[in-house]
Design a protein around this motif. Structure first.
Motif, PDB file in Angstrom:
ATOM      1  N   VAL A 209       0.836  -1.206   0.000  1.00  0.00           N
ATOM      2  CA  VAL A 209       0.000   0.000   0.000  1.00  0.00           C
ATOM      3  C   VAL A 209       0.869   1.253   0.000  1.00  0.00           C
ATOM      4  O   VAL A 209       0.612   2.206  -0.731  1.00  0.00           O
ATOM      5  N   GLU A 210       1.898   1.240   0.810  1.00  0.00           N
ATOM      6  CA  GLU A 210       2.782   2.406   0.922  1.00  0.00           C
ATOM      7  C   GLU A 210       3.472   2.742  -0.394  1.00  0.00           C
ATOM      8  O   GLU A 210       3.712   3.908  -0.697  1.00  0.00           O
ATOM      9  N   HIS A 211       3.795   1.722  -1.188  1.00  0.00           N
ATOM     10  CA  HIS A 211       4.581   1.918  -2.414  1.00  0.00           C
ATOM     11  C   HIS A 211       3.772   1.713  -3.689  1.00  0.00           C
ATOM     12  O   HIS A 211       4.346   1.377  -4.727  1.00  0.00           O
ATOM     13  N   ARG A 212       2.460   1.929  -3.645  1.00  0.00           N
ATOM     14  CA  ARG A 212       1.652   1.791  -4.860  1.00  0.00           C
ATOM     15  C   ARG A 212       2.097   2.822  -5.888  1.00  0.00           C
ATOM     16  O   ARG A 212       2.093   4.012  -5.625  1.00  0.00           O
ATOM     17  N   LEU A 213       2.449   2.345  -7.070  1.00  0.00           N
ATOM     18  CA  LEU A 213       2.811   3.246  -8.159  1.00  0.00           C
ATOM     19  C   LEU A 213       1.549   3.838  -8.769  1.00  0.00           C
ATOM     20  O   LEU A 213       1.459   5.018  -9.046  1.00  0.00           O
ATOM     21  N   ASN A 214       0.568   2.984  -8.956  1.00  0.00           N
ATOM     22  CA  ASN A 214      -0.690   3.429  -9.533  1.00  0.00           C
ATOM     23  C   ASN A 214      -1.593   3.895  -8.402  1.00  0.00           C
ATOM     24  O   ASN A 214      -2.287   3.111  -7.790  1.00  0.00           O
ATOM     25  N   LYS A 215      -1.579   5.176  -8.126  1.00  0.00           N
ATOM     26  CA  LYS A 215      -2.362   5.714  -7.011  1.00  0.00           C
ATOM     27  C   LYS A 215      -3.861   5.602  -7.273  1.00  0.00           C
ATOM     28  O   LYS A 215      -4.654   5.830  -6.373  1.00  0.00           O
ATOM     29  N   ASN A 216      -4.246   5.243  -8.501  1.00  0.00           N
ATOM     30  CA  ASN A 216      -5.663   5.009  -8.789  1.00  0.00           C
ATOM     31  C   ASN A 216      -6.146   3.687  -8.198  1.00  0.00           C
ATOM     32  O   ASN A 216      -7.338   3.436  -8.136  1.00  0.00           O
ATOM     33  N   GLU A 217      -5.217   2.844  -7.801  1.00  0.00           N
ATOM     34  CA  GLU A 217      -5.588   1.595  -7.143  1.00  0.00           C
ATOM     35  C   GLU A 217      -5.949   1.922  -5.697  1.00  0.00           C
ATOM     36  O   GLU A 217      -5.112   2.363  -4.917  1.00  0.00           O
TER      37      GLU A 217
ATOM     38  N   LEU B  81      -7.271   1.390  -1.761  1.00  0.00           N
ATOM     39  CA  LEU B  81      -6.968   0.455  -0.679  1.00  0.00           C
ATOM     40  C   LEU B  81      -7.925  -0.737  -0.736  1.00  0.00           C
ATOM     41  O   LEU B  81      -7.513  -1.875  -0.523  1.00  0.00           O
ATOM     42  N   GLU B  82      -9.179  -0.490  -1.058  1.00  0.00           N
ATOM     43  CA  GLU B  82     -10.166  -1.569  -1.183  1.00  0.00           C
ATOM     44  C   GLU B  82      -9.774  -2.547  -2.284  1.00  0.00           C
ATOM     45  O   GLU B  82      -9.901  -3.755  -2.129  1.00  0.00           O
ATOM     46  N   GLN B  83      -9.277  -2.025  -3.419  1.00  0.00           N
ATOM     47  CA  GLN B  83      -8.837  -2.903  -4.509  1.00  0.00           C
ATOM     48  C   GLN B  83      -7.632  -3.737  -4.084  1.00  0.00           C
ATOM     49  O   GLN B  83      -7.545  -4.918  -4.417  1.00  0.00           O
ATOM     50  N   VAL B  84      -6.701  -3.129  -3.364  1.00  0.00           N
ATOM     51  CA  VAL B  84      -5.539  -3.877  -2.883  1.00  0.00           C
ATOM     52  C   VAL B  84      -6.005  -5.036  -2.006  1.00  0.00           C
ATOM     53  O   VAL B  84      -5.553  -6.174  -2.160  1.00  0.00           O
ATOM     54  N   LYS B  85      -6.934  -4.761  -1.104  1.00  0.00           N
ATOM     55  CA  LYS B  85      -7.448  -5.806  -0.219  1.00  0.00           C
ATOM     56  C   LYS B  85      -8.194  -6.888  -0.991  1.00  0.00           C
ATOM     57  O   LYS B  85      -8.020  -8.075  -0.721  1.00  0.00           O
ATOM     58  N   GLU B  86      -9.017  -6.503  -1.957  1.00  0.00           N
ATOM     59  CA  GLU B  86      -9.791  -7.467  -2.748  1.00  0.00           C
ATOM     60  C   GLU B  86      -8.895  -8.374  -3.586  1.00  0.00           C
ATOM     61  O   GLU B  86      -9.161  -9.557  -3.728  1.00  0.00           O
ATOM     62  N   ARG B  87      -7.840  -7.823  -4.152  1.00  0.00           N
ATOM     63  CA  ARG B  87      -6.964  -8.576  -5.058  1.00  0.00           C
ATOM     64  C   ARG B  87      -5.971  -9.471  -4.321  1.00  0.00           C
ATOM     65  O   ARG B  87      -5.431 -10.401  -4.897  1.00  0.00           O
TER      66      ARG B  87
END
Length: 107
Positions: free
Chosen positions: A30-38, A40-46
């Motif tokens: 989460v801290e180093h997401r390059l695509n800021k359009n992603e 937090l909910e998407q990170v958790k779902e994926r």
């Protein structure tokens, strides 16, 4: 620096890619997401469907000492989720590409 166990590697596209044996903790992703359009909910779902790959863009051969199952340390520069990537023309699905620097063999 982070540590992880790698189960395989692939050389191509101007980098060395290491498949992690286990997913990294979510906090550095989460801290180093390059695509800021992603979101937090998407990170958790994926998270449950993705595999984690380290991308060492500063190398064209595996780190000295590399073998399947070894442990490496590294810094994270960014991470991005891809639905599909290709290695040697073979599709890989649900990839978390983790761009790294300062990769070192531990054991």
């Amino acid at each position: 620096m982070y540590k992880a166990k790698v189960s395989d590697c692939y050389i191509g596209d101007g980098a060395v890619f290491y498949l992690l044996s286990e997913k990294m903790d979510m906090a550095p992703i989460v801290e180093h997401r390059l695509n800021k359009n992603e979101t937090l909910e998407q990170v958790k779902e994926r998270r449950h469907i993705e595999t984690h790959w380290l991308a060492d863009w500063g190398s064209t051969k595996p780190v000295e000492g590399y073998r399947k199952g070894c442990t490496v340390s590294f810094n994270i520069t960014s991470s991005t989720f891809y639905d599909t990537m290709r290695h040697d023309g073979e599709p890989l699905y649900n990839i978390r590409n983790i761009n790294i620097s300062n990769l070192k063999f531990i054991n």
